[in-house]
Scaffold this motif. Structure first.
Motif, short mmCIF file in Angstrom:
data_model
loop_
_atom_site.label_atom_id
_atom_site.label_comp_id
_atom_site.label_asym_id
_atom_site.label_seq_id
_atom_site.Cartn_x
_atom_site.Cartn_y
_atom_site.Cartn_z
N ARG A 47 0.84 -1.20 0.00
CA ARG A 47 0.00 0.00 0.00
C ARG A 47 0.87 1.25 0.00
N VAL A 48 1.95 1.22 0.79
CA VAL A 48 2.85 2.39 0.86
C VAL A 48 3.50 2.61 -0.51
N ALA A 51 0.82 4.02 -2.82
CA ALA A 51 0.41 5.38 -2.46
C ALA A 51 1.51 6.37 -2.82
N ASP A 81 0.20 1.93 8.22
CA ASP A 81 0.57 2.36 6.86
C ASP A 81 1.14 3.77 6.84
N LEU A 82 0.38 4.70 7.45
CA LEU A 82 0.77 6.11 7.38
C LEU A 82 2.08 6.38 8.12
N LEU A 109 -3.49 3.51 4.43
CA LEU A 109 -3.36 4.15 3.12
C LEU A 109 -4.10 3.35 2.05
N GLY A 113 -3.39 6.89 -2.44
CA GLY A 113 -2.84 7.90 -1.54
C GLY A 113 -3.83 8.47 -0.55
N ILE A 115 -6.17 8.60 2.78
CA ILE A 115 -5.94 8.06 4.12
C ILE A 115 -7.27 7.57 4.66
N ASP A 158 -5.69 12.89 2.40
CA ASP A 158 -4.76 12.06 1.62
C ASP A 158 -3.32 12.47 1.89
N LEU A 159 -2.43 11.67 1.37
CA LEU A 159 -1.00 11.85 1.64
C LEU A 159 -0.50 13.20 1.12
#
Ligand code: ADP
Ligand code: MG
Length: 316
Positions: A47-48, A51, A81-82, A109, A113, A115, A158-159
């Motif tokens: 996921r990272v 994203a 994730d974050l 995430l 991207g 959250i 989002d990121l």
């Protein structure tokens, strides 16, 4: 360089501090997560990676090691994730490591991207408050996190919005605490005809916080009167409402960060398993008994419930 980000692991109704450390070293390109991650945490690599690709960043062609410290504490859930992404971005020099050191970070995430919410944010916010840090959490859970009081909450959708905030390009708006739900609409004790003794017993139990056992023939109104109990209990105090919400937050049932002043009323079926009643499991989840905290646990048809001995004994 080594970068670290603070996050939490949930253990029942407790949030334990976890530090996500990221190290980039020369070597064959690889991305490993160590420190007792469960399946959901180990999968956060993918996921990272996705994203970061979605915001136009490629992983550095290096040996990336992410350590979740303390390494002997099991890490469960998708909220890592974050913090993993931020530790990686800090190690890459995309975000300022000193700025993010002042926050506890939780959030799942999505591949694009965004959250996404994950249970337990209120606990993380309380933990952040105790350690004098701010909280970075999903935008959808900002209202829930703001209930923790004097904690700076960055609720990012989002990121990219989060990175813009850290760079000072576009600040995130502060979340407003979720609304307080109006008292629930249960049956009213006034609609019960007669049964003066039982009603008086109900009132005494409500006033004194006592346990109550109704015995009587079918159709006498026992279940009806038990369901009337939450309606005559005093509303939850502010601190109590927060306590009840913490249980709901861990169970993932806090809708839209709305706090409720109505006491919980749980009525598990008599065939419910011991695990459903008491909670537990590897990832500790509250059971019916915990969900009824500061409210009513109504065991309808009590003799039908299995005793603990029934459940422990060998099933032949
Ligand atoms: N005293 C009463 N006043 C109003 N309704 C009643 C009364 N007693 C029973 N009822 C009605 O009868 C039905 C059966 O009652 P219930 O509470 O299920 O009985 P029990 O649990 O004692 O078997 C319910 O629909 C309830 O509304
Ligand atoms: Mg009944």
């Amino acid at each position: 360089m080594v970068a670290s980000v603070s996050t939490v692991a949930y253990l029942g109704l407790e949030a334990r501090a976890v530090e996500v450390q990221c190290n980039l070293v020369a070597g064959l390109p690889k991305f490993v997560v160590v420190g007792l991650p469960d399946k959901a945490v180990a999968e956060s690599r993918e996921r990272v990676r996705a994203a970061m690709a979605a915001i136009g960043l490629a992983l550095p062609p290096k040996h990336i090691v992410l350590n979740l410290s303390p390494a002997d504490l099991p890490k469960e859930g998708s909220h890592f994730d974050l913090p993993i992404a931020l530790a990686l971005l800090a190690a890459m020099g995309v975000v300022d490591a000193e700025t993010i050191a002042g926050y506890v970070v939780v959030g799942e995430l999505a591949l694009d991207g965004r959250i996404a919410p994950s249970p337990g944010v209120l606990l993380a916010a309380m933990h952040a408050g105790e350690t004098g840090k701010g909280l970075v959490c999903p935008a959808a859970q900002g209202p829930e996190a703001s209930w923790a009081g004097q904690v700076e909450v960055l609720a990012a959708p989002d990121l990219i919005a989060l990175l813009n905030h850290f760079k000072g390009n576009q600040m995130l708006p502060g979340p407003v605490p979720g609304e307080v739900d109006p008292p629930g609409q249960g049956p009213d004790l006034a609609q019960v005809k007669g049964q003066e003794t039982a009603k008086r017993a109900l009132e005494i139990a409500a006033a004194g916080g006592h346990n109550l056992l109704f015995v009587g023939p079918p159709g006498a109104g026992k279940s009806l009167m038990a369901a009337c109990l939450p309606g005559i209990l005093p509303p939850l105090e502010a601190a109590e409402a927060l306590e009840v919400s913490m249980v709901a937050s861990v169970a993932g049932t806090l809708q839209g960060g709305r706090l409720t002043r109505t006491r919980p009323f749980r009525s598990p079926h008599h065939s419910a398993s011991m695990a459903a009643l008491t909670g537990g499991g590897l990832k500790v989840k509250p059971g019916e008994v915990s969900l009824a905290h500061l409210g009513v646990l109504f065991l309808d048809e009590l003799p039908e419930f299995h005793s603990i001995m029934d459940q422990r004994g060998p099933r032949l």
